[in-house]
Structures are given as C-alpha cells and as structure tokens.
Design a protein around this motif. Structure first.
Motif, PDB file in Angstrom:
ATOM      1  N   LEU A 114       0.815  -1.217   0.000  1.00 43.64           N
ATOM      2  CA  LEU A 114       0.000   0.000   0.000  1.00 43.64           C
ATOM      3  C   LEU A 114       0.848   1.267   0.000  1.00 43.64           C
ATOM      4  CD1 LEU A 114      -2.760  -0.947   2.597  1.00 43.64           C
ATOM      5  CD2 LEU A 114      -3.013  -0.843   0.127  1.00 43.64           C
ATOM      6  N   SER A 115       2.118   1.152   0.398  1.00 43.99           N
ATOM      7  CA  SER A 115       2.981   2.325   0.530  1.00 43.99           C
ATOM      8  C   SER A 115       3.959   2.497  -0.632  1.00 43.99           C
ATOM      9  CB  SER A 115       3.776   2.236   1.841  1.00 43.99           C
ATOM     10  OG  SER A 115       2.915   2.114   2.940  1.00 43.99           O
ATOM     11  N   GLN A 116       3.781   1.733  -1.704  1.00 44.65           N
ATOM     12  CA  GLN A 116       4.739   1.792  -2.803  1.00 44.65           C
ATOM     13  C   GLN A 116       4.639   3.082  -3.605  1.00 44.65           C
ATOM     14  OE1 GLN A 116       5.644  -2.374  -4.709  1.00 44.65           O
ATOM     15  NE2 GLN A 116       3.474  -2.131  -4.409  1.00 44.65           N
ATOM     16  N   LYS A 117       5.719   3.382  -4.296  1.00 45.12           N
ATOM     17  CA  LYS A 117       5.742   4.528  -5.191  1.00 45.12           C
ATOM     18  C   LYS A 117       5.005   4.189  -6.487  1.00 45.12           C
ATOM     19  CE  LYS A 117      10.107   6.338  -3.388  1.00 45.12           C
ATOM     20  NZ  LYS A 117      11.521   6.663  -3.683  1.00 45.12           N
ATOM     21  N   GLY A 118       4.597   5.249  -7.197  1.00 47.41           N
ATOM     22  CA  GLY A 118       3.791   5.082  -8.395  1.00 47.41           C
ATOM     23  C   GLY A 118       4.401   4.206  -9.452  1.00 47.41           C
ATOM     24  N   LYS A 119       5.694   4.391  -9.721  1.00 50.41           N
ATOM     25  CA  LYS A 119       6.342   3.650 -10.800  1.00 50.41           C
ATOM     26  C   LYS A 119       6.278   2.148 -10.556  1.00 50.41           C
ATOM     27  CE  LYS A 119      10.500   3.696 -13.665  1.00 50.41           C
ATOM     28  NZ  LYS A 119      11.820   4.291 -13.886  1.00 50.41           N
ATOM     29  N   LYS A 120       6.528   1.730  -9.314  1.00 46.63           N
ATOM     30  CA  LYS A 120       6.521   0.306  -9.011  1.00 46.63           C
ATOM     31  C   LYS A 120       5.113  -0.265  -9.118  1.00 46.63           C
ATOM     32  CE  LYS A 120       8.624  -3.135  -6.154  1.00 46.63           C
ATOM     33  NZ  LYS A 120       9.646  -3.414  -5.146  1.00 46.63           N
ATOM     34  N   ILE A 121       4.123   0.517  -8.711  1.00 45.28           N
ATOM     35  CA  ILE A 121       2.737   0.058  -8.807  1.00 45.28           C
ATOM     36  C   ILE A 121       2.352  -0.173 -10.265  1.00 45.28           C
ATOM     37  CG2 ILE A 121       0.325   0.737  -8.460  1.00 45.28           C
ATOM     38  CD1 ILE A 121       1.227   2.191  -5.931  1.00 45.28           C
ATOM     39  N   VAL A 122       2.722   0.754 -11.121  1.00 45.08           N
ATOM     40  CA  VAL A 122       2.361   0.664 -12.532  1.00 45.08           C
ATOM     41  C   VAL A 122       3.031  -0.531 -13.210  1.00 45.08           C
ATOM     42  CG1 VAL A 122       2.586   1.800 -14.778  1.00 45.08           C
ATOM     43  CG2 VAL A 122       1.851   3.112 -12.792  1.00 45.08           C
ATOM     44  N   PHE A 123       4.297  -0.783 -12.875  1.00 43.68           N
ATOM     45  CA  PHE A 123       5.049  -1.825 -13.565  1.00 43.68           C
ATOM     46  C   PHE A 123       4.957  -3.197 -12.900  1.00 43.68           C
ATOM     47  CE2 PHE A 123       7.211   1.955 -15.281  1.00 43.68           C
ATOM     48  CZ  PHE A 123       7.145   1.647 -16.631  1.00 43.68           C
ATOM     49  N   SER A 126      -0.714  -7.073 -10.813  1.00 42.46           N
ATOM     50  CA  SER A 126      -1.389  -7.344  -9.539  1.00 42.46           C
ATOM     51  C   SER A 126      -1.329  -8.824  -9.160  1.00 42.46           C
ATOM     52  CB  SER A 126      -2.851  -6.884  -9.609  1.00 42.46           C
ATOM     53  OG  SER A 126      -3.548  -7.570 -10.627  1.00 42.46           O
ATOM     54  N   SER A 127      -1.139  -9.699 -10.165  1.00 45.08           N
ATOM     55  CA  SER A 127      -1.006 -11.124  -9.860  1.00 45.08           C
ATOM     56  C   SER A 127       0.256 -11.401  -9.064  1.00 45.08           C
ATOM     57  CB  SER A 127      -0.979 -11.942 -11.162  1.00 45.08           C
ATOM     58  OG  SER A 127      -2.183 -11.797 -11.865  1.00 45.08           O
ATOM     59  N   GLU A 128       1.251 -10.540  -9.203  1.00 44.27           N
ATOM     60  CA  GLU A 128       2.480 -10.671  -8.406  1.00 44.27           C
ATOM     61  C   GLU A 128       2.137 -10.518  -6.926  1.00 44.27           C
ATOM     62  OE1 GLU A 128       6.086 -11.528  -7.466  1.00 44.27           O
ATOM     63  OE2 GLU A 128       5.878 -11.090  -9.603  1.00 44.27           O
ATOM     64  N   TYR A 129       1.255  -9.566  -6.613  1.00 38.72           N
ATOM     65  CA  TYR A 129       0.841  -9.370  -5.227  1.00 38.72           C
ATOM     66  C   TYR A 129       0.024 -10.565  -4.729  1.00 38.72           C
ATOM     67  CZ  TYR A 129       2.046  -4.538  -6.391  1.00 38.72           C
ATOM     68  OH  TYR A 129       2.697  -3.398  -6.802  1.00 38.72           O
ATOM     69  N   THR A 130      -0.839 -11.101  -5.598  1.00 39.59           N
ATOM     70  CA  THR A 130      -1.644 -12.271  -5.233  1.00 39.59           C
ATOM     71  C   THR A 130      -0.751 -13.448  -4.903  1.00 39.59           C
ATOM     72  OG1 THR A 130      -3.404 -11.539  -6.732  1.00 39.59           O
ATOM     73  CG2 THR A 130      -3.492 -13.819  -5.991  1.00 39.59           C
ATOM     74  N   THR A 131       0.233 -13.696  -5.772  1.00 41.69           N
ATOM     75  CA  THR A 131       1.175 -14.795  -5.550  1.00 41.69           C
ATOM     76  C   THR A 131       1.977 -14.559  -4.276  1.00 41.69           C
ATOM     77  OG1 THR A 131       1.366 -15.032  -7.954  1.00 41.69           O
ATOM     78  CG2 THR A 131       3.011 -16.162  -6.615  1.00 41.69           C
ATOM     79  N   LEU A 132       2.382 -13.314  -4.061  1.00 43.35           N
ATOM     80  CA  LEU A 132       3.187 -12.966  -2.892  1.00 43.35           C
ATOM     81  C   LEU A 132       2.432 -13.253  -1.596  1.00 43.35           C
ATOM     82  CD1 LEU A 132       5.849 -11.456  -1.932  1.00 43.35           C
ATOM     83  CD2 LEU A 132       4.403  -9.413  -1.818  1.00 43.35           C
ATOM     84  N   LEU A 206       2.785 -17.954 -10.763  1.00 46.21           N
ATOM     85  CA  LEU A 206       2.457 -16.552 -11.022  1.00 46.21           C
ATOM     86  C   LEU A 206       1.680 -16.412 -12.322  1.00 46.21           C
ATOM     87  CD1 LEU A 206       2.695 -13.485 -10.586  1.00 46.21           C
ATOM     88  CD2 LEU A 206       4.976 -13.599 -11.603  1.00 46.21           C
ATOM     89  N   GLN A 207       2.128 -17.096 -13.372  1.00 44.48           N
ATOM     90  CA  GLN A 207       1.444 -17.032 -14.665  1.00 44.48           C
ATOM     91  C   GLN A 207       0.028 -17.610 -14.571  1.00 44.48           C
ATOM     92  OE1 GLN A 207       2.582 -15.443 -17.353  1.00 44.48           O
ATOM     93  NE2 GLN A 207       4.379 -14.888 -16.130  1.00 44.48           N
ATOM     94  N   PHE A 208      -0.130 -18.654 -13.770  1.00 43.03           N
ATOM     95  CA  PHE A 208      -1.450 -19.265 -13.586  1.00 43.03           C
ATOM     96  C   PHE A 208      -2.383 -18.315 -12.847  1.00 43.03           C
ATOM     97  CE2 PHE A 208      -4.169 -22.347 -11.083  1.00 43.03           C
ATOM     98  CZ  PHE A 208      -4.991 -22.667 -12.156  1.00 43.03           C
ATOM     99  N   PHE A 209      -1.884 -17.663 -11.784  1.00 46.02           N
ATOM    100  CA  PHE A 209      -2.688 -16.688 -11.048  1.00 46.02           C
ATOM    101  C   PHE A 209      -3.065 -15.505 -11.946  1.00 46.02           C
ATOM    102  CE2 PHE A 209      -1.298 -17.663  -6.376  1.00 46.02           C
ATOM    103  CZ  PHE A 209      -1.974 -18.859  -6.465  1.00 46.02           C
ATOM    104  N   THR A 210      -2.137 -15.104 -12.816  1.00 46.44           N
ATOM    105  CA  THR A 210      -2.415 -14.007 -13.745  1.00 46.44           C
ATOM    106  C   THR A 210      -3.586 -14.364 -14.663  1.00 46.44           C
ATOM    107  OG1 THR A 210      -0.099 -13.315 -13.741  1.00 46.44           O
ATOM    108  CG2 THR A 210      -1.442 -12.557 -15.573  1.00 46.44           C
ATOM    109  N   ALA A 211      -3.572 -15.597 -15.170  1.00 41.93           N
ATOM    110  CA  ALA A 211      -4.661 -16.056 -16.045  1.00 41.93           C
ATOM    111  C   ALA A 211      -5.993 -16.060 -15.301  1.00 41.93           C
ATOM    112  CB  ALA A 211      -4.342 -17.443 -16.583  1.00 41.93           C
ATOM    113  N   ILE A 212      -5.989 -16.564 -14.067  1.00 39.96           N
ATOM    114  CA  ILE A 212      -7.226 -16.599 -13.275  1.00 39.96           C
ATOM    115  C   ILE A 212      -7.771 -15.192 -13.071  1.00 39.96           C
ATOM    116  CG2 ILE A 212      -8.169 -17.104 -10.985  1.00 39.96           C
ATOM    117  CD1 ILE A 212      -6.230 -19.459 -10.819  1.00 39.96           C
TER     118      ILE A 212
END
Length: 556
Positions: A114-123, A126-132, A206-212
């Motif tokens: 929730l505290s990340q900078k804009g650039k990191k959020i954009v790039f 969101s599936s990365e966060y789900t996997t994390l 990660l790729q599977f979560f992205t597809a879901i």
C-alpha cells in the motif's frame, strides 16, 4: 570481470538479508518460541529416559525378573503419557506461533504494498501481489513451525540419543555416524536442482494466477467474444505447466527420501551384524542390542528430518527472497511535513518509459482556487495530476509545496493531504453506504446531505435496501453514472486541502454533470481543486483554466 565472484557477492547479500529477516521474525514471536523450545527440551529428556527404561525392561525379562519388569513398564507408560501431554501443548503453542507469524508477515507485506511509489505500482502486475500474499508468504510463514521447530526438536533428540548410545556402546555409534556425511553430500547436490525447479515453479504459479485474475475479471467480455475455447486453451496450458513443476519437485523430494531410506536400511543391517557379534562375545546385553536396533533408527530419523528440512528449505527460498524483496523495499521517503498554500511546478518534464509526456511545465496553484485542465485524450492531463499529488516524480524540474520540494516531503504525509477521484473510480463489492464512508464516521444527516449534493438521493431512496444495497464487483449492479456519483460522494466526505477530479462527469448527462461539479466546487471552495475534463463547458466552471497541448501547458 569475475562473474563467479559477482555471483558469490550477490548470494552473500541475499543470505545476509535472509538472516536479518528471520531475526526480525523470531524477535517478534520470541515469547511463544521460547515456550516451544523449553517444551522441546523436556520432551527430548523424556525420550532419552524412555530409551533407558526400554533397555532395562528387556534386561529384566532376560534375567526372568517379572516383578521388576512390571514396575519399570509402569514407569515407562507414565513417561510416555507425560510425553504425549507435552506433545499436545507443543502442537497448541506451535499453531498459535504459526498464526502469529503468518499474520505478521502478510500484514507487513500488505502495508508495504500500500505504501509503494507510483512507478513500481504501474510496472508490477497485480497477480504478483496475489502470488506474494497467498503463495509466497504462506510458504515462508510455515518455515518456523514446519521446518525450523521440527529441526530443532530432532537436533535436541539426536544429541540426547548420541550421548545415551555412546554410553551404552560407543563403537556401534561410530559406525552409525559415519553414514551421515555421505547423506549430506548427496543432499547438497540435489538441493541445487530443487531450488532451480522451485524458482521456475513459482514463475509458473504466477502465470497461472495471472490467467485466473484476468479471465475471471472479464467473463462478460470473453463470453461476448465467443472465444471460450481459445481462453480455455490458454488457461489449461498454464495449469498444466504449473502442475509439471509440482511433479518435478515431488519427484526430486521422493528420490531424496529414497536415498535416505536406503542408507538407513544399510546402516541398520551393519549395526545388527556388529551388535550380534558383540552379544555373542558377551560384551553387550541383548537389551542393549535391541535398544540400538530400535533407537538407532530413532537417531537416524532426527538426522533425516533435519536433512529433509534443509532440502525443503531450498524449495522455499525463491518465495522467501520475493518476500524479502518487498520486506526491505524503500517504499516511501521519510521527510518533512507537507505544509503551504501554494504548489509550484518549475520547469517540470516527465517521460514515461522513455517517451516524453510533459515538457517544461511552469505553473503555480493556490489554495482556495479551482483549476480546469482541458486537453485531448492522451495529452498528459492525468499524468500531470499524478505528479501533482506525488504519485510520480518529475524526470526534470521540481515541484514545491510551499517552499519545500516534493522529494523532501514524507510521501505518506503528502498523500494524506490529497483527495483524488480517478477517471475510472472503483467500487468495492459492498453497500453504497460503506463505499462512500469507507470506515469514516458519518451521521445520517451528513450522509443524506452528501447524497443530495451528487444527485443520488432519488436513486438511493428507490432501492429496497436504500444505502445498504450491495453495488456488486466494481459497481456491476449500478449504472456508470450512478457509479461515478458514488465515487464523488466519497470525495465529499474527505475535506482535503488538495482535490483532484479526473473526468468527474463521465457517465453523467449534461444537466447532472454541471450541477454536480458546481456543488463540488462550492463544497471545496477553500481547497486547491484541479478538474480534468475534455469538455470545455465543465472547464469553464473553474476560476483558472489551462490547456494541455503538445506536452505544454498554457492558460486559456
């Protein structure tokens, strides 16, 4: 350049971060862990004492001392009952610790997200966060109670048994311990292969979560495209890939288990042969030999668990390092307080992924004034506003809040000064009321007044559940115009010094659009208000108007 040295240094840095991470986790849960370790020591002592009693039972039977055997058996049963009770409390404390560690890790990670900078959020997908949060953090949380504590228990057991068995017959113990280095060498080689496959497996997950995420979020569009088979094929392909790596990891672990079992069997046969020879020579009793046969496997089992846990830790390391990446991330700059009545942009330029979007912007925006920014779609209006609130940082130039540079201001402090209504807006799958107040205190009269200012009163009153009506996933149960007005109502509840309204009239008819914007400007008359719109009639409602064209900003 020596690439081996570079890799070694990189590995050293990663291992150093791992150690710091675990130290922090242990410190945060030290109370429960100390209790567990104490219980583990007691349990280990009971195990060694039980081994001694077992030997005495067998020796008493060989001496035909039935009464003595019964007494020792009763003591042996009592010791085992105590061990079972302690084991129960260890399981209880272990679960409490596991929950505490899991909550701490996931809460810290989500707070950092929730505290990340804009650039990191954009790039970051969101599936990365789900996997994390769902996969990586869960694996890491289980290390303490799934790997560390069992390893500690078995090390304590092994030490106790080594001392005990050395007293009984040290020669057999030497034979037993010779086998351990061979197992360690074999496991070290297998661990490297496991870690590589675990890393590839994480990427497949990660790729599977992205597809879901992508497919389930756009079911209507997929169905309307009549491409069910096309998307099903992609989904199935990613699922099969993920399962392929799960199979690989399982096979590597099974092979490792088989190797350990083979050496345990081999060493047990050697112990029986040598021990039998010692019995025949009258150097040890039958009870001592039986003790060795039973408790040698008990000695190897702790070694096996420790080796297996070290081996399994290798499969968790890719997830651990991803957790640490977010754990140690410098998400927000700590600095000065956001204070002032003027925001100044001095020669501000911005490039997005090496593509210039804004060039040499020079403007001053004052509290108590409203500013309309007009421009075609893609001209950089939204980008400018994200610079204005500190979400992005200028590629060139500087932005000042009063006399303080944005780069010197605590970003959390800056974000608390801003109310930002994005072009799309997002509604949570909750009630209209909860979507507007978002946990903020708001009495009935104030809430009704807010509904009135965004022309929502008639709509809400027409609903059977009124403001307690569920809006659906991202407002699926309401129209585009109603969704926009709910988002604007949310903004009215936040009396912020800086208000950014990005296309606030999307989905509204002409009459409602003007009326809502007028109400908003009146409500925020003491704030610095920026309105973005491609409609000049909306821009004209603001006191000061800018045109954004060819990456430059000019007063209209």
């Amino acid at each position: 350049m020596n690439y081996d040295s570079f890799y070694s240094m990189e590995e050293y840095v990663l291992e150093s971060k791992e150690k710091k991470f675990w130290i922090e986790i242990v410190k945060n849960n030290k109370g429960f862990m100390v209790m567990q370790i104490f219980l583990l020591f007691v349990l280990s002592g009971g195990g060694v004492f039980g081994a001694y009693l077992y030997m005495k039972i067998v020796d008493a039977l060989t001496e035909l001392s039935f009464k003595k055997s019964i007494i020792i058996c009763l003591i042996y049963i009592g010791v085992n009952i105590v061990e079972l009770i302690i084991d129960y409390f260890i399981s209880l404390v272990s679960k409490i610790t596991s929950n505490s560690v899991d909550i701490y890790i996931k809460s810290t990670l989500f707070n950092n997200i929730l505290s990340q900078k804009g650039k990191k959020i954009v790039f970051t997908d969101s599936s990365e966060y789900t996997t994390l949060l769902l996969s990586d953090a869960s694996k890491v949380s289980e290390v303490i109670n799934g790997l560390f504590m069992p390893s500690l228990l078995n090390i304590i057991k092994a030490v106790g048994l080594i001392v005990f068995l050395a007293i009984v017959e040290w020669k057999l113990l030497v034979v037993a311990l010779v086998i351990q280095p061979i197992i360690m060498i074999l496991q070290k080689r297998a661990k490297t292969v496991l870690e590589k496959n675990a890393n590839d497996g994480r990427e497949a997950t990660l790729q599977f979560f992205t597809a879901i995420k992508e497919y389930t979020s756009h079911l209507f569009e997929i169905i309307m495209l009549r491409k069910n088979d096309y998307f099903f094929g992609f989904f199935q392909k990613k699922l099969i890939t993920q399962k392929k790596y799960e199979k690989k990891i399982t096979m590597i672990e099974a092979k490792n288990d088989a190797v350990i079992e083979f050496f345990i069997m081999l060493s047990t046969i050697i112990i029986i042969a040598l021990g039998g020879y010692e019995v025949c020579k009258g150097r040890i009793t039958i009870g001592a030999l039986m003790l060795y046969v039973q408790y040698y496997s008990g000695l190897l089992a702790p070694f096996g668990v420790v080796f297996q846990n070290i081996f399994e830790y290798a499969s968790i390391r890719p997830s651990l390092r991803k957790v640490i990446q977010f754990w140690n991330d410098e998400t927000t700059s700590k600095g000065k307080k956001a204070d002032g009545t003027i925001i100044s942009c001095e020669h501000v330029s911005f490039s997005y992924d090496e593509k210039e979007v804004l060039r040499d912007i020079n403007v001053k925006l004052k509290m108590g004034n409203s500013y309309g920014i007009f421009g075609e779609s893609g001209s950089g209006k939204s980008t400018f506003c994200k610079l204005l609130v500190g979400f992005w940082e200028p590629t060139k130039g500087k932005i000042l809040y009063g006399k303080t540079k944005y780069s010197e201001i605590d970003k959390n402090e800056l974000f608390n000064q801003v109310c930002y209504v994005s072009q799309d807006g997002y509604l949570f799958n909750d009630t209209i009321y909860n979507n507007i107040v978002l946990g903020q205190k708001c009495d009935k009269d104030e809430f009704n007044e807010i509904l009135k200012k965004v022309n929502l009163t008639e709509f809400v009153d027409s609903l059977p559940m009124k403001e307690n009506t569920i809006v659906g996933d991202n407002g699926a149960m309401v129209s585009g115009g109603q969704k926009k007005r709910i988002v604007l109502a949310r903004a009215l509840l936040n009396k912020s010094p800086i208000v950014i309204l990005d296309e606030p009239t999307t989905g509204l008819d002409e009459k409602n659009a003007k009326e809502v914007v007028v109400n908003l400007l009146d409500e925020f008359s003491s704030s610095l208000v920026v309105v973005i719109s491609h409609q000049m009639e909306i821009i004209e409602l603001c006191k000061t108007r800018f045109s954004l064209h060819n990456k430059k900003m000019e007063i209209v």
